[in-house]
Design a protein around this motif. Structure first.
Motif, PDB file in Angstrom:
ATOM      1  N   THR A  70       0.851  -1.191   0.000  1.00  0.00           N
ATOM      2  CA  THR A  70       0.000   0.000   0.000  1.00  0.00           C
ATOM      3  C   THR A  70       0.881   1.233   0.000  1.00  0.00           C
ATOM      4  OG1 THR A  70      -1.861   1.121   1.068  1.00  0.00           O
ATOM      5  CG2 THR A  70      -0.203   0.169   2.518  1.00  0.00           C
ATOM      6  N   SER A  71       0.389   2.281  -0.626  1.00  0.00           N
ATOM      7  CA  SER A  71       1.128   3.543  -0.639  1.00  0.00           C
ATOM      8  C   SER A  71       0.624   4.510   0.421  1.00  0.00           C
ATOM      9  CB  SER A  71       1.019   4.199  -2.021  1.00  0.00           C
ATOM     10  OG  SER A  71      -0.338   4.446  -2.339  1.00  0.00           O
ATOM     11  N   ALA A  72      -0.542   4.226   0.992  1.00  0.00           N
ATOM     12  CA  ALA A  72      -1.107   5.135   1.986  1.00  0.00           C
ATOM     13  C   ALA A  72      -2.036   4.369   2.915  1.00  0.00           C
ATOM     14  CB  ALA A  72      -1.868   6.278   1.301  1.00  0.00           C
ATOM     15  N   TYR A  73      -2.362   4.967   4.040  1.00  0.00           N
ATOM     16  CA  TYR A  73      -3.236   4.386   5.044  1.00  0.00           C
ATOM     17  C   TYR A  73      -4.366   5.375   5.327  1.00  0.00           C
ATOM     18  CZ  TYR A  73       0.991   1.620   5.596  1.00  0.00           C
ATOM     19  OH  TYR A  73       2.083   0.832   5.361  1.00  0.00           O
ATOM     20  N   LYS A 119      -2.215  12.883  14.704  1.00  0.00           N
ATOM     21  CA  LYS A 119      -1.338  14.039  14.555  1.00  0.00           C
ATOM     22  C   LYS A 119      -0.885  14.577  15.906  1.00  0.00           C
ATOM     23  CE  LYS A 119      -1.163  14.486  10.050  1.00  0.00           C
ATOM     24  NZ  LYS A 119       0.112  14.381   9.307  1.00  0.00           N
ATOM     25  N   GLU A 122       0.773   6.545   8.151  1.00  0.00           N
ATOM     26  CA  GLU A 122       0.042   7.558   7.399  1.00  0.00           C
ATOM     27  C   GLU A 122       0.312   7.437   5.900  1.00  0.00           C
ATOM     28  OE1 GLU A 122      -0.188  12.464   7.134  1.00  0.00           O
ATOM     29  OE2 GLU A 122       1.278  11.480   8.416  1.00  0.00           O
ATOM     30  N   TYR A 123       1.573   7.342   5.547  1.00  0.00           N
ATOM     31  CA  TYR A 123       1.969   7.293   4.142  1.00  0.00           C
ATOM     32  C   TYR A 123       3.045   6.228   3.986  1.00  0.00           C
ATOM     33  CZ  TYR A 123       3.332   9.051  -0.484  1.00  0.00           C
ATOM     34  OH  TYR A 123       3.606   9.168  -1.817  1.00  0.00           O
ATOM     35  N   GLY A 124       3.051   5.586   2.820  1.00  0.00           N
ATOM     36  CA  GLY A 124       3.955   4.461   2.627  1.00  0.00           C
ATOM     37  C   GLY A 124       5.424   4.787   2.817  1.00  0.00           C
ATOM     38  N   ARG A 125       5.824   6.020   2.575  1.00  0.00           N
ATOM     39  CA  ARG A 125       7.218   6.400   2.755  1.00  0.00           C
ATOM     40  C   ARG A 125       7.594   6.481   4.233  1.00  0.00           C
ATOM     41  NH1 ARG A 125       7.215  11.082   0.281  1.00  0.00           N
ATOM     42  NH2 ARG A 125       7.876  12.497   1.925  1.00  0.00           N
ATOM     43  N   TYR A 126       6.596   6.601   5.100  1.00  0.00           N
ATOM     44  CA  TYR A 126       6.865   6.761   6.527  1.00  0.00           C
ATOM     45  C   TYR A 126       6.817   5.448   7.303  1.00  0.00           C
ATOM     46  CZ  TYR A 126       5.542  11.524   5.167  1.00  0.00           C
ATOM     47  OH  TYR A 126       5.438  12.735   4.524  1.00  0.00           O
ATOM     48  N   ASN A 142       5.624   0.860   7.073  1.00  0.00           N
ATOM     49  CA  ASN A 142       4.857  -0.227   6.493  1.00  0.00           C
ATOM     50  C   ASN A 142       4.851  -1.385   7.480  1.00  0.00           C
ATOM     51  OD1 ASN A 142       5.050  -2.966   4.858  1.00  0.00           O
ATOM     52  ND2 ASN A 142       3.887  -1.527   3.595  1.00  0.00           N
ATOM     53  N   HIS A 182      12.494  10.597   5.848  1.00  0.00           N
ATOM     54  CA  HIS A 182      11.136  10.862   5.367  1.00  0.00           C
ATOM     55  C   HIS A 182      11.109  11.990   4.344  1.00  0.00           C
ATOM     56  CE1 HIS A 182       9.123   8.978   9.175  1.00  0.00           C
ATOM     57  NE2 HIS A 182       9.684   8.080   8.380  1.00  0.00           N
TER      58      HIS A 182
END
Length: 539
Positions: free
Chosen positions: A178-181, A193, A201-205, A207, A383
């Motif tokens: 997935t690329s996002a949540y 937050k 939150e986001y796939g780069r942050y 998995n 990130h």
């Protein structure tokens, strides 16, 4: 789920009668679409089972009670409802399968629809859903430490046997592509937050699959946290940029991976960052650099590439800490199985997980482990820069780590025995391996390592062409860069890594034309020995 697909899957469930559970399984078959109840009656009736309830073990019913509402067709739900009712009642009077279907349809219609759990993967915590968007297990880490005493067991079960971030009854960790949540409602996003709840939150942050691999490495290194990135060089460069301020100073060693040296010499100066380069054993040089400069970090490999020099991690850590400098050890050659850099006093340990940790020459990855206060600084820059690890690569790392202890034991043994044979061979000038008494840091290696690794470097008694002839005569190892995989790999550094430099420049780094680096895989020792000795006879 279509009726026909369920019929094909149906044989995986046993039709059990009460009390002996001895009836035969329904064979595989392809049923035409139509009345679902008719299909079920036909399947059961054909085996004289019209008066039988499909019984499942209680644990199976408990595990699937939530999944059935989400993933099953009415027929699938019928099986769960019927089995659940039967198990609760003991040995009740049987009910027709058609009635079970009707009851299941009503139950499915009344059941709440659950979303956001792709492919049966539920958020951590209670799988029955408490309305929160908590997706990461916040239970205490490394609970398995109380009952797993060996690194081999830890490498297999850490992050999975207990404390798994993904709620699943599968033994293997699923790949979460997935690329996002998503968040169920804005209030959940605000809670995340403001750090009242945990989530991705986001796939780069982050998995889920990657998190399991990170937990395994943290457990082996004894680290508070671990961060995986797309490659070992990605980890090294991001770490240095994050922890060395603009205009800062670092200390590193002469013998190291060439691309690391290039980054330190050619790119960090653009940020005003300078470096002192010392011999791995030059304690005096380190003390002088610490006195003359405000050193942010001492970054070293141990053992080093390609001469396998060893740094006294405990001693340099004390010296650096007294001056407020951090110590980062690249332990790629050692692996966490052979050396615990953090326990020896280092602040951070990094690896090219491409090598031994993944272990199968099929993935690129890098890892950094240490205290949260340091790794979080690196994580924040990561990130921004990217370089995220693909979850499929994380899965390969998890799989590879389950044989890490076996592979490293074999590679340690093979390398040690071959180093001794090579050192005694008349066509070999010298051998570089910490397990040999002739190695300059042999006693230090014995003190801080439990094994000496699977790489042996040596010099053939000959020139560039004679050395190449020896390599070309070998049948088992691949001529390739990298090391640490199941397959043996050999390379001639003067050609593989330094061919763009003239011979005189290569010599400044000790890279002679006859230098060979041999990474021993897990092939049979006698096969490797025979191959090497025959190749030496050819020159």
């Amino acid at each position: 789920m279509a009726v026909s697909s369920f019929a094909r899957a149906f044989p995986s469930f046993e039709c059990r009668s009460d009390p002996d559970f001895s009836l035969p399984e329904i064979p595989s078959g392809c049923y035409s679409s139509g009345s679902k109840s008719a299909v079920l009656r036909g399947a059961a009736g054909g085996y004289g089972l019209s008066s039988q309830i499909l019984k499942f073990p209680p644990n199976f019913v408990r595990q699937l009670s939530v999944k059935s509402r989400r993933n099953c067709s009415n027929i699938g739900v019928a099986q769960i409802v019927a089995a659940s009712w039967s198990n609760k009642q003991g040995a009740p009077a049987p009910i027709p399968a058609a009635t079970a279907v009707d009851a299941a349809a009503a139950a499915a219609a009344a059941a709440p629809v659950e979303t956001g759990a792709a492919n049966g993967v539920l958020p951590a915590k209670d799988p029955c859903c408490d309305g929160e968007n908590v997706q990461i297990d916040d239970s205490p880490k490394h609970k398995y430490a109380s009952f797993l005493s060996s690194d081999g067991s830890v490498a297999i079960h850490a992050g999975e046997r207990l404390g798994r971030a993904i709620v699943t009854d599968a033994i293997t960790t699923p790949v979460v592509n997935t690329s996002a949540y998503f968040f169920k409602k804005t209030a959940d996003l605000i809670d995340f937050k403001e750090k009242r709840s945990t989530s991705f939150e986001y796939g780069r942050y982050g998995n889920y699959t990657t998190l399991v691999a990170e937990e395994k490495i943290s457990a082996l290194e004894g680290a508070e946290t671990t961060l995986l990135m797309a490659s070992g060089m990605c980890v090294s460069t991001v770490m240095l940029m994050a922890l060395v301020p603009a205009g800062g100073h670092l200390v590193t060693t002469t013998d190291c991976y060439r691309k690391t040296r290039i980054f330190i010499e050619n790119f960090l100066p653009k940020m005003g960052i300078t470096a002192t380069v010392i011999d791995p054993a030059d304690i005096g040089g380190l003390e002088s650099a610490l006195e003359k400069n405000k050193v942010s970090i001492f970054f070293t490999e141990s053992p080093t590439n390609p001469f396998l020099r060893c740094v006294d991690i405990e001693r340099v850590s004390k010296l650096c800490h007294d001056k407020g400098a951090l110590v980062c050890v690249d332990g790629t050659f050692a692996t966490p199985m052979n050396q615990k850099a953090l326990a020896l006093g280092a602040d951070i340990v990094v690896h090219s997980a491409t090598k031994y940790i993944a272990g199968h020459n099929d993935v690129l990855a890098g890892t950094i482990s240490g205290p949260e206060k340091l790794v979080s600084v690196v994580r924040n820059l990561h990130h921004v820069l990217g370089g995220a690890l693909n979850p499929n690569a994380a899965y390969l790392i998890i799989r590879g780590m389950k044989t890490l202890h076996l592979r490293v034991q074999q590679q340690n043994s093979t390398a040690q025995r071959m180093a001794e044979i090579l050192e005694a061979h008349p066509k070999i000038r010298c051998v570089y391996y910490p397990g040999l008494a002739s190695h300059p840091e042999h006693q230090l290696a014995k003190k801080q390592m439990t094994g000496f690794g699977g790489v042996v470097s040596f010099e053939v008694d000959g020139d560039l062409h004679k050395t190449a002839k020896f390599i070309d005569s070998l049948k088992i190892p691949y001529i390739a860069p990298s090391f640490g995989g199941c397959e043996s790999i050999i390379d001639q550094p003067a050609i593989m890594s330094y061919w763009d430099l003239p011979q005189s420049e290569r010599a400044k780094y000790g890279i002679l034309d006859n230098l060979v680096r041999f990474s021993f895989g897990v092939e049979d020792f006698e096969d490797l020995k025979s191959d090497i000795l025959q190749a030496l006879e050819m020159i």
